[in-house]
Design an enzyme around this catalytic site. Structure first.
Site, short mmCIF file in Angstrom:
data_model
loop_
_atom_site.label_atom_id
_atom_site.label_comp_id
_atom_site.label_asym_id
_atom_site.label_seq_id
_atom_site.Cartn_x
_atom_site.Cartn_y
_atom_site.Cartn_z
N GLY A 1 4.40 20.98 68.77
CA GLY A 1 5.57 20.67 67.97
C GLY A 1 6.81 20.66 68.85
N THR B 43 12.82 23.42 66.01
CA THR B 43 12.66 24.67 66.74
C THR B 43 11.85 24.47 68.01
OG1 THR B 43 12.74 25.90 64.65
CG2 THR B 43 11.89 27.07 66.57
N THR C 142 4.53 28.58 62.45
CA THR C 142 4.37 27.71 61.29
C THR C 142 4.39 28.55 60.01
OG1 THR C 142 2.99 26.22 62.61
CG2 THR C 142 2.89 25.98 60.21
N THR C 143 5.06 28.04 58.98
CA THR C 143 5.11 28.74 57.70
C THR C 143 4.57 27.83 56.59
OG1 THR C 143 7.39 28.02 57.26
CG2 THR C 143 7.09 30.14 58.40
N ASN D 122 9.20 34.79 61.02
CA ASN D 122 10.55 34.68 61.61
C ASN D 122 10.55 35.43 62.94
OD1 ASN D 122 13.47 35.27 62.10
ND2 ASN D 122 13.70 34.27 60.12
N PHE D 123 11.11 34.80 63.97
CA PHE D 123 11.12 35.40 65.31
C PHE D 123 12.50 35.90 65.72
CE2 PHE D 123 7.13 33.17 65.40
CZ PHE D 123 6.31 33.99 66.17
N HIS E 279 18.35 27.36 53.54
CA HIS E 279 17.94 26.67 54.76
C HIS E 279 18.42 25.22 54.72
CE1 HIS E 279 15.15 30.06 55.36
NE2 HIS E 279 15.15 29.69 56.63
N HIS E 280 18.24 24.54 55.84
CA HIS E 280 18.63 23.13 55.98
C HIS E 280 17.87 22.25 54.99
CE1 HIS E 280 14.83 22.33 58.12
NE2 HIS E 280 15.04 23.51 58.68
N LYS F 52 13.85 21.46 55.30
CA LYS F 52 12.79 22.47 55.27
C LYS F 52 11.84 22.19 54.11
CE LYS F 52 11.89 27.43 55.50
NZ LYS F 52 10.96 27.24 56.64
N GLY G 162 9.05 31.26 54.54
CA GLY G 162 8.08 32.27 54.96
C GLY G 162 8.73 33.63 55.13
#
Length: 246
Positions: free
Chosen positions: A7, A12, A85-86, A110-111, A140-141, A144, A150
């Protein structure tokens, strides 16, 4: 360190490529079409088996259907797998769990390090205020796909654990709706280019406590994903969480 970013041309994914390259890692990307971004080679998915032969870790930020297919290849190669990935259903999570029997898998919604801190604070707040109503709002944008996010679902799981019960998740309200003690309100907004915002509100006893995390840039997620890959690279097969890496 040799990293494969699946991806790589996404919102991201491109940030992850830039972050990993900036740290001096050897990066190859996987995307729908071949390309070059910031001197990083981007291949189609057909090249993945060859790239896995000498990869130290794989980072995947795609969609559930694609990740399920990639997980099988990565597991067969025994390469540590970081998944951002969510939107997975139960079968998707089962596929990742199966992959973790053959290689190290770190799955996180989430990182951002701040979100990990938010989880801890939410847990403490819910435990300290057992009678308070809880509402969650996430933004969110407009591109999404999954809703709630997630991260929101993970926060809701934390709330359930802190309350020691599975609360009824009420997604928005319309018409006459008397709030039940056993429910948590969940509200989703999609607009503009918002990177990610999550707010938990606890209300009762004539007071309101609001806990909020807002990402100002996708780079925070990219940095966390690369941190996770660096940490996971020498781990034994198994299931890991971002909190473990921190």
């Amino acid at each position: 360190m040799k990293l494969v970013v699946i991806g790589a041309t996404g919102r991201t994914g491109s940030e992850i490529v830039a972050e990993a390259s900036g740290r001096g890692h050897d990066v190859d990307g996987i995307a729908r079409s071949e390309d070059t971004i910031e001197d990083v080679r981007v291949h189609t998915s057909d090249a993945l088996p060859d790239l896995l032969e000498d990869a130290d870790a794989v980072i995947d930020f795609t969609v559930p259907s694609a990740t399920r297919e990639y997980a099988e290849l990565v597991a067969e190669a025994g390469v540590p797998y970081v998944v951002g990935t969510t939107g997975f259903n139960e079968q998707g999570i089962d596929a990742l769990r199966e992959a973790s029997e053959s290689t190290a898998v770190l799955k996180a919604s989430n990182f951002a390090k701040g979100v990990q801190a938010l989880m801890r604070v939410v847990e403490a707040g819910v435990e300290a205020l057992p009678e308070y109503d809880i509402e969650l709002t996430e933004t969110h944008h407009n591109g999404k796909r999954d809703a709630p996010s997630g991260t929101a679902n993970t926060v809701l799981d934390v709330i359930d654990q802190a309350r020691d019960e599975e609360l009824d998740r009420t997604h928005g309200r319309e018409g006459e709706h008397l709030r039940e003690e056993s429910e948590v309100g969940v509200h989703v907004r999609r607009a503009g280019n918002v990177r990610g915002e999550h707010e938990v509100m606890l209300a009762g006893n004539d007071e309101v406590l609001t806990l909020t995390h807002r990402a100002e840039s996708r780079r925070v997620f990219a940095a966390g994903a690369v941190d996770a890959a660096e940490w996971l690279a020498d781990k034994e097969p198994g299931w890991y969480d971002f909190a473990d890496a921190l």
